[in-house]
Design a protein around this motif. Structure first.
Motif, PDB file in Angstrom:
ATOM      1  N   LEU A 117       0.802  -1.323   0.001  1.00 45.98           N
ATOM      2  CA  LEU A 117       0.021   0.027  -0.176  1.00 45.98           C
ATOM      3  C   LEU A 117       0.823   1.304   0.030  1.00 45.98           C
ATOM      4  CD1 LEU A 117      -2.790   1.181   0.348  1.00 45.98           C
ATOM      5  CD2 LEU A 117      -2.586   0.997   2.714  1.00 45.98           C
ATOM      6  N   ALA A 118       0.591   2.165  -1.108  1.00 45.85           N
ATOM      7  CA  ALA A 118       1.410   3.183  -1.032  1.00 45.85           C
ATOM      8  C   ALA A 118       0.850   4.538   0.044  1.00 45.85           C
ATOM      9  CB  ALA A 118       1.174   4.143  -2.459  1.00 45.85           C
ATOM     10  N   ILE A 119       1.337   4.116   1.119  1.00 40.67           N
ATOM     11  CA  ILE A 119       0.775   4.942   2.410  1.00 40.67           C
ATOM     12  C   ILE A 119       1.544   6.518   2.632  1.00 40.67           C
ATOM     13  CG2 ILE A 119       0.351   3.163   3.879  1.00 40.67           C
ATOM     14  CD1 ILE A 119       3.158   3.731   5.266  1.00 40.67           C
ATOM     15  N   SER A 120       2.163   6.691   1.597  1.00 38.37           N
ATOM     16  CA  SER A 120       2.745   8.045   1.472  1.00 38.37           C
ATOM     17  C   SER A 120       2.324   8.656   0.192  1.00 38.37           C
ATOM     18  CB  SER A 120       4.256   8.018   1.627  1.00 38.37           C
ATOM     19  OG  SER A 120       4.649   7.671   3.059  1.00 38.37           O
ATOM     20  N   ALA A 121       1.343   8.272  -0.463  1.00 37.70           N
ATOM     21  CA  ALA A 121       0.830   8.659  -1.914  1.00 37.70           C
ATOM     22  C   ALA A 121       1.176  10.186  -1.803  1.00 37.70           C
ATOM     23  CB  ALA A 121      -0.301   8.167  -2.033  1.00 37.70           C
ATOM     24  N   ASN A 122       1.689  10.669  -3.051  1.00 44.94           N
ATOM     25  CA  ASN A 122       1.733  12.116  -3.189  1.00 44.94           C
ATOM     26  C   ASN A 122       1.987  12.319  -4.439  1.00 44.94           C
ATOM     27  OD1 ASN A 122       5.015  12.667  -3.647  1.00 44.94           O
ATOM     28  ND2 ASN A 122       4.725  10.724  -2.450  1.00 44.94           N
ATOM     29  N   TRP A 123       2.091  13.599  -4.842  1.00 45.56           N
ATOM     30  CA  TRP A 123       2.205  14.187  -6.327  1.00 45.56           C
ATOM     31  C   TRP A 123       3.566  13.616  -7.028  1.00 45.56           C
ATOM     32  CZ3 TRP A 123       6.387  17.130  -8.564  1.00 45.56           C
ATOM     33  CH2 TRP A 123       7.350  17.496  -7.601  1.00 45.56           C
ATOM     34  N   TYR A 124       4.591  13.358  -6.271  1.00 48.38           N
ATOM     35  CA  TYR A 124       5.771  12.650  -7.035  1.00 48.38           C
ATOM     36  C   TYR A 124       5.582  11.230  -7.350  1.00 48.38           C
ATOM     37  CZ  TYR A 124      10.381  12.905  -8.512  1.00 48.38           C
ATOM     38  OH  TYR A 124      11.620  13.088  -9.384  1.00 48.38           O
ATOM     39  N   ALA A 125       4.475  10.702  -6.839  1.00 46.17           N
ATOM     40  CA  ALA A 125       4.267   9.124  -7.165  1.00 46.17           C
ATOM     41  C   ALA A 125       3.321   8.998  -8.359  1.00 46.17           C
ATOM     42  CB  ALA A 125       3.948   8.585  -5.665  1.00 46.17           C
ATOM     43  N   GLY A 126       2.837  10.096  -8.980  1.00 43.17           N
ATOM     44  CA  GLY A 126       2.045  10.283  -9.840  1.00 43.17           C
ATOM     45  C   GLY A 126       2.559   9.319 -11.344  1.00 43.17           C
ATOM     46  N   GLU A 127       1.643   8.717 -12.075  1.00 39.96           N
ATOM     47  CA  GLU A 127       2.109   8.001 -13.076  1.00 39.96           C
ATOM     48  C   GLU A 127       2.459   9.333 -14.140  1.00 39.96           C
ATOM     49  OE1 GLU A 127       2.860   5.738 -15.946  1.00 39.96           O
ATOM     50  OE2 GLU A 127       1.759   4.816 -14.216  1.00 39.96           O
ATOM     51  N   VAL A 128       1.793  10.355 -14.415  1.00 42.30           N
ATOM     52  CA  VAL A 128       2.199  11.398 -15.214  1.00 42.30           C
ATOM     53  C   VAL A 128       2.495  12.424 -14.176  1.00 42.30           C
ATOM     54  CG1 VAL A 128       1.716  12.963 -17.099  1.00 42.30           C
ATOM     55  CG2 VAL A 128       1.090  10.592 -17.129  1.00 42.30           C
ATOM     56  N   LEU A 129       3.779  12.578 -14.206  1.00 38.63           N
ATOM     57  CA  LEU A 129       4.014  13.811 -12.607  1.00 38.63           C
ATOM     58  C   LEU A 129       3.564  15.013 -12.766  1.00 38.63           C
ATOM     59  CD1 LEU A 129       6.126  13.807 -10.329  1.00 38.63           C
ATOM     60  CD2 LEU A 129       7.783  14.773 -11.994  1.00 38.63           C
ATOM     61  N   TRP A 130       3.452  15.715 -13.875  1.00 37.25           N
ATOM     62  CA  TRP A 130       2.944  17.128 -13.890  1.00 37.25           C
ATOM     63  C   TRP A 130       1.347  17.401 -14.200  1.00 37.25           C
ATOM     64  CZ3 TRP A 130       6.581  19.532 -11.462  1.00 37.25           C
ATOM     65  CH2 TRP A 130       7.924  19.210 -11.700  1.00 37.25           C
ATOM     66  N   ASP A 131       0.842  16.002 -14.155  1.00 39.92           N
ATOM     67  CA  ASP A 131      -0.658  16.125 -14.085  1.00 39.92           C
ATOM     68  C   ASP A 131      -1.262  15.387 -12.621  1.00 39.92           C
ATOM     69  OD1 ASP A 131      -0.987  17.031 -16.647  1.00 39.92           O
ATOM     70  OD2 ASP A 131      -1.148  15.079 -17.652  1.00 39.92           O
ATOM     71  N   SER A 132      -0.108  15.416 -11.704  1.00 41.69           N
ATOM     72  CA  SER A 132      -0.298  14.852 -10.427  1.00 41.69           C
ATOM     73  C   SER A 132      -0.474  15.652  -9.494  1.00 41.69           C
ATOM     74  CB  SER A 132       0.541  13.650 -10.353  1.00 41.69           C
ATOM     75  OG  SER A 132       0.472  12.526 -11.303  1.00 41.69           O
ATOM     76  N   LEU A 133      -0.736  17.015  -9.532  1.00 45.39           N
ATOM     77  CA  LEU A 133      -0.344  18.091  -8.673  1.00 45.39           C
ATOM     78  C   LEU A 133      -1.711  18.212  -7.905  1.00 45.39           C
ATOM     79  CD1 LEU A 133       1.801  20.646 -10.703  1.00 45.39           C
ATOM     80  CD2 LEU A 133       2.486  18.918  -9.079  1.00 45.39           C
ATOM     81  N   TYR A 134      -2.668  18.031  -8.580  1.00 44.37           N
ATOM     82  CA  TYR A 134      -4.029  18.457  -7.718  1.00 44.37           C
ATOM     83  C   TYR A 134      -5.252  17.348  -7.993  1.00 44.37           C
ATOM     84  CZ  TYR A 134      -1.907  22.787  -8.179  1.00 44.37           C
ATOM     85  OH  TYR A 134      -0.825  23.901  -8.049  1.00 44.37           O
ATOM     86  N   GLY A 135      -6.013  17.070  -6.882  1.00 45.99           N
ATOM     87  CA  GLY A 135      -7.297  16.276  -6.885  1.00 45.99           C
ATOM     88  C   GLY A 135      -7.304  15.031  -7.231  1.00 45.99           C
ATOM     89  N   ALA A 136      -8.500  14.483  -7.237  1.00 44.89           N
ATOM     90  CA  ALA A 136      -8.734  12.965  -7.353  1.00 44.89           C
ATOM     91  C   ALA A 136      -9.118  13.002  -8.759  1.00 44.89           C
ATOM     92  CB  ALA A 136     -10.033  12.758  -6.549  1.00 44.89           C
ATOM     93  N   PRO A 137      -9.167  11.870  -9.286  1.00 43.96           N
ATOM     94  CA  PRO A 137      -8.773  10.434  -8.494  1.00 43.96           C
ATOM     95  C   PRO A 137      -7.282   9.953  -8.237  1.00 43.96           C
ATOM     96  CG  PRO A 137      -9.128   9.880 -10.876  1.00 43.96           C
ATOM     97  CD  PRO A 137      -9.469  11.528 -10.763  1.00 43.96           C
TER      98      PRO A 137
END
Length: 439
Positions: A309-329
């Motif tokens: 489980l990615a318990i520290s899930a954050n923007w830098y763990a996103g699939e597309v980094l610069w599309d992971s800065l805000y919001g769900a899902p």
């Protein structure tokens, strides 16, 4: 009409611009911040008056004097050396060539506490600090450095880049593993294990989630039974340098379907590692890899990446980094990057030349050098040879003080003084240590 607050609109524009720039930029390699801007005198080892004052293109900064703003932009390095003379060149390096990239005759025998930076590492960090000072720091540059460091580490430990997560601490990665251990099972932990590698498991055991058994290092493989879900061990023990039998431990764990977590913080950089055999290999790179503190890695066996489980899930763990800065899902990366944590930026600028240097010299050569020095010291102290550069000497009154009197730096761990020999040490350091401790 856009009804978002003005600050949010500005951030969105900045994110979009950053994304567009990143998409049009080629990924960096291990030369980032190696600072190879011209030829230098490879014989210059930074001795004499050039070591302490700060040099710039406009003169020398001394002590408490305040440099002009124009001088700061030309600052070579806080270590007081010229950038062009301290670059990591391309191609293999010998031990002697690598040693020219460190402060000479440091007398430092405490790499098990923290490793010394090479001049290129110090240059990279200091230049990054000056860019930060002037508001010229860039997340894109930091991201490129992190990508380069990730690739270098993957090659050093022999795994695929997509199997490596980055973070800032050992305990942060261990916590994610501890959170994913099946309830009601048993975790084996080697005796006198470093607390960052075992306390997260003990915290879960205190809550009744599973049992933790403490086992002597040489009894770990034999202790693996059907109820064991995970074996936790350091490749080399922090307290005294003892080396684990990782082959036997891995074989026993595989035979019982258990995971293995190997902490390589005291081993990566000098010990050849068969990383593919371990479920998890964790390494904070500020010891024998010579990176700044704040650059850590976790290599994860591919088939279990999504099981944790990615318990520290954050923007830098996103699939597309610069599309992971805000919001769900939630849109985590599909590989080990899903376990990345938000990076400590300056540390990664220094990590690239540090890891490149280890890669260019080669772990096998460093192993022969480091262990050879340690065993020369052991021979002089009538100790049994051990395949480790970390030595614990017990029963000598004021041992650390006696070493310090000869300009040598070591540390006290448990009931012994701990010495650690590495790339920048020489036979002269061994001789001086023996003179200090055999009196």
């Amino acid at each position: 009409m856009n009804n978002q607050p003005a600050s949010r609109q500005t951030n969105d524009i900045a994110a979009a611009e950053a994304k567009e720039q990143l998409m049009s930029t080629e990924p960096s390699n291990c030369e980032i911040h190696a600072i190879n801007t011209g030829p230098g005198d490879s014989r210059d080892r930074g001795g004499g008056a050039s070591l302490h004052p700060l040099h710039s293109a406009h003169g020398t900064f001394v002590g408490g004097s305040v440099p002009k703003e124009s001088d700061l932009r030309h600052l070579a390095c806080v270590c007081g050396v010229e950038v062009t003379a301290r670059a990591v060149q391309d191609g293999p390096l010998t031990i002697n060539e690598a040693q020219r990239l460190f402060v000479p005759n440091s007398g430092y025998l405490d790499t098990a506490t923290y490793g010394l930076p090479s001049y290129p590492t110090a240059v990279a960090v200091s230049e990054g600090a000056v860019e930060w000072l002037h508001g010229e720091a860039s997340p894109l540059v930091y991201h490129a450095a992190i990508s380069a460091a990730r690739a270098c580490f993957a090659r050093i430990v022999g795994v695929g880049e997509s199997e490596v997560a980055i973070g800032a601490t050992t305990a942060g990665f261990v916590a994610a593993i501890a959170n994913s251990v099946p309830r009601g099972t048993t975790v084996l932990v080697s005796e006198d294990e470093f607390s960052s590698a075992c306390w997260p498991f003990l915290a879960h055991a205190q809550q009744g989630h599973y049992e933790v058994k403490i086992v002597p290092l040489d009894g770990l493989a034999e202790a693996v039974k059907a109820d064991v879900s995970l074996v936790v061990v350091s490749a080399a023990q922090s307290i005294d340098g003892s080396v684990a039998d990782l082959d036997a431990i891995s074989s026993a764990a595989d035979a019982h379907g258990a995971w293995t977590m190997v902490d390589a913080t005291q081993a990566a950089g000098w010990m050849p590692l068969d990383t593919g055999r371990y479920t998890f290999l964790i390494c904070h790179a500020y010891k024998f890899l010579g990176a700044p503190r704040g650059a850590a890695f976790m290599a994860i066996r591919r088939e279990v990446i999504s099981s944790i489980l990615a318990i520290s899930a954050n923007w830098y763990a996103g699939e597309v980094l610069w599309d992971s800065l805000y919001g769900a899902p939630l849109r985590l990366a599909g590989d080990a990057r899903r376990h990345d944590t938000s990076p400590a930026w300056l540390a990664w600028l220094g990590a690239v030349p540090a890891l490149k240097l280890i890669e260019q010299v080669g772990v096998d050569m460093i192993n022969r050098h480091d262990v050879g020095l340690a065993n020369k010291f052991r021979e002089g102290m009538n100790l049994t040879p051990v395949p480790s550069p970390i030595v614990s000497v017990r029963g000598i009154p004021k041992a650390r003080e006696r070493l310090a009197a000869r300009g040598l730096r070591a540390s006290v761990r448990g009931d012994g003084v701990r010495l650690a020999f590495h790339l920048y040490n020489s036979p002269n350091d061994v001789d001086m240590a023996l003179q200090a401790l055999r009196q």
